[in-house]
Each structure stands twice: as structure tokens, then as C-alpha cells.
Design an enzyme around this catalytic site. Structure first.
Site, PDB file in Angstrom:
ATOM      1  N   HIS A   1     -23.784  33.534  47.819  1.00 50.58           N
ATOM      2  CA  HIS A   1     -22.358  33.895  47.764  1.00 50.58           C
ATOM      3  C   HIS A   1     -21.830  34.203  49.165  1.00 50.58           C
ATOM      4  O   HIS A   1     -20.780  33.701  49.567  1.00 50.58           O
ATOM      5  CB  HIS A   1     -22.195  35.102  46.832  1.00 50.58           C
ATOM      6  CG  HIS A   1     -20.792  35.604  46.719  1.00 50.58           C
ATOM      7  ND1 HIS A   1     -19.964  35.231  45.685  1.00 50.58           N
ATOM      8  CD2 HIS A   1     -20.074  36.429  47.520  1.00 50.58           C
ATOM      9  CE1 HIS A   1     -18.785  35.822  45.863  1.00 50.58           C
ATOM     10  NE2 HIS A   1     -18.829  36.558  46.965  1.00 50.58           N
ATOM     11  N   GLU A   2     -22.577  35.021  49.907  1.00 46.61           N
ATOM     12  CA  GLU A   2     -22.121  35.414  51.252  1.00 46.61           C
ATOM     13  C   GLU A   2     -22.148  34.227  52.221  1.00 46.61           C
ATOM     14  O   GLU A   2     -21.254  34.087  53.053  1.00 46.61           O
ATOM     15  CB  GLU A   2     -22.973  36.579  51.788  1.00 46.61           C
ATOM     16  CG  GLU A   2     -22.727  37.897  51.058  1.00 46.61           C
ATOM     17  CD  GLU A   2     -21.256  38.323  51.093  1.00 46.61           C
ATOM     18  OE1 GLU A   2     -20.606  38.190  52.138  1.00 46.61           O
ATOM     19  OE2 GLU A   2     -20.750  38.778  50.051  1.00 46.61           O
TER      20      GLU A   2
ATOM     21  N   HIS B   1     -19.104  32.168  51.670  1.00 43.63           N
ATOM     22  CA  HIS B   1     -17.924  32.724  52.363  1.00 43.63           C
ATOM     23  C   HIS B   1     -17.918  32.274  53.822  1.00 43.63           C
ATOM     24  O   HIS B   1     -16.889  31.889  54.363  1.00 43.63           O
ATOM     25  CB  HIS B   1     -17.946  34.256  52.339  1.00 43.63           C
ATOM     26  CG  HIS B   1     -17.379  34.874  51.096  1.00 43.63           C
ATOM     27  ND1 HIS B   1     -16.174  34.504  50.542  1.00 43.63           N
ATOM     28  CD2 HIS B   1     -17.846  35.874  50.304  1.00 43.63           C
ATOM     29  CE1 HIS B   1     -15.943  35.244  49.465  1.00 43.63           C
ATOM     30  NE2 HIS B   1     -16.937  36.079  49.297  1.00 43.63           N
TER      31      HIS B   1
ATOM     32  N   GLU C   1     -13.190  34.226  46.075  1.00 42.26           N
ATOM     33  CA  GLU C   1     -14.345  34.784  45.370  1.00 42.26           C
ATOM     34  C   GLU C   1     -14.936  33.751  44.410  1.00 42.26           C
ATOM     35  O   GLU C   1     -16.147  33.559  44.354  1.00 42.26           O
ATOM     36  CB  GLU C   1     -13.937  36.039  44.585  1.00 42.26           C
ATOM     37  CG  GLU C   1     -13.927  37.295  45.409  1.00 42.26           C
ATOM     38  CD  GLU C   1     -15.254  37.512  46.112  1.00 42.26           C
ATOM     39  OE1 GLU C   1     -16.291  37.576  45.430  1.00 42.26           O
ATOM     40  OE2 GLU C   1     -15.273  37.570  47.346  1.00 42.26           O
TER      41      GLU C   1
END
Ligand SMILES: [Zn+2]
Length: 146
Positions: A19-20, A23, A77
């Protein structure tokens, strides 16, 4: 702290890392930062116009602060969730761990939630969209495991 508090498995850690990384790959931070910079520049410009003076240090501070602490938009997100799911699967981590991860997050939010939760609330819509995407990335996971 997050790893200890939620007793995360390797695959759940991979879900957060994915997820990070998503981003970072999509440059969501830079997007948020330039948005914040624009707002602050406008404020400073107005300040100069009315003779209130400028403080470039405060400006830098504000920009850094927004970049680090502002939550991403709902769209960002969702994008990070889906790209992250694929990254973890390609790296050979069971994508189903994203579901157990967010369920643990939801449970933790009732007590003393980890700091990560302030910008990453667990929601049923987040879990539902991850659940819907898992079948698509399962073949990647199976292939990576071989
Ligand atoms: Zn995020």
C-alpha cells in the site's frame, strides 16, 4: 509499533508495504504536497499584498507537515489499496492477508488505535473493494509462489 500491536503476519506486513509503495509509485505524496504548497503560497501572497510580511521557514514547515500528516484522498487510498494488493501478490504474499489486516485495524480502532489509523481508517467499503479485487490477483500470487 503497528507490527507488535496488531501481531501482524509477514503477509499482512506485505499488504501495508504494498500500500505504501503504491502511494510512492503513484506520487500521491507529491500531489498532496503541491496542493498544500499552492494553498500556502496563495495565503503568503495575500499576506504580502496586505503588508503582513512573509516567513519562508513557516511556509516550508507547513508544506512538510501537510506532506507527512495529511490523509490521502479516498481515491488515492483506493488506488494504493489495489496497486498494493497486486504488488504483494507478485512478491509471493497471500493477498487475502489484506482482509485480515484491515479487520485487525478495525478491531484496534475501538481501543487505542495505532497512529497509522489516523490517516488510514478501516472501513467496510475498503475491505469490500479489496475482497472484490483478490480473485484478479490470485493467479499472480500462485505464479509467484512457484
Ligand atoms: Zn494510504
Amino acid at each position: 509499533g503497528l507490527i507488535d500491536q496488531l501481531k501482524l503476519t509477514d503477509a499482512e506486513i506485505a499488504a501495508i508495504m504494498g500500500h505504501e509503495i503504491a502511494h510512492a509509485l503513484r506520487e500521491h505524496g507529491r500531489e498532496a504536497m503541491s496542493k498544500a504548497y499552492g494553498i500556502e503560497m496563495a495565503k503568503q501572497g495575500a499576506g504580502a499584498l496586505f503588508g503582513l510580511g512573509q516567513d519562508s521557514l513557516a511556509l516550508a514547515d507547513t508544506v512538510a507537515n501537510y506532506g507527512m500528516t495529511w490523509p490521502n484522498s479516498r481515491g488515492n487510498e483506493n488506488e494504493a489499496d489495489l496497486i498494493g494488493l497486486e504488488l504483494a501478490a507478485r512478491a509471493g504474499y497471500d493477498p487475502n492477508a489484506a482482509i485480515t489486516l484491515w479487520n485487525k485495524m478495525a478491531k484496534a480502532s475501538e481501543g487505542a488505535p495505532p497512529e497509522f489509523m489516523s490517516t488510514h481508517p478501516s472501513s467496510s467499503s475498503r475491505i469490500a473493494s479489496l475482497q472484490a479485487a483478490i480473485p484478479k490477483v490470485m493467479p499472480l500470487y500462485q505464479q509467484a509462489k512457484k
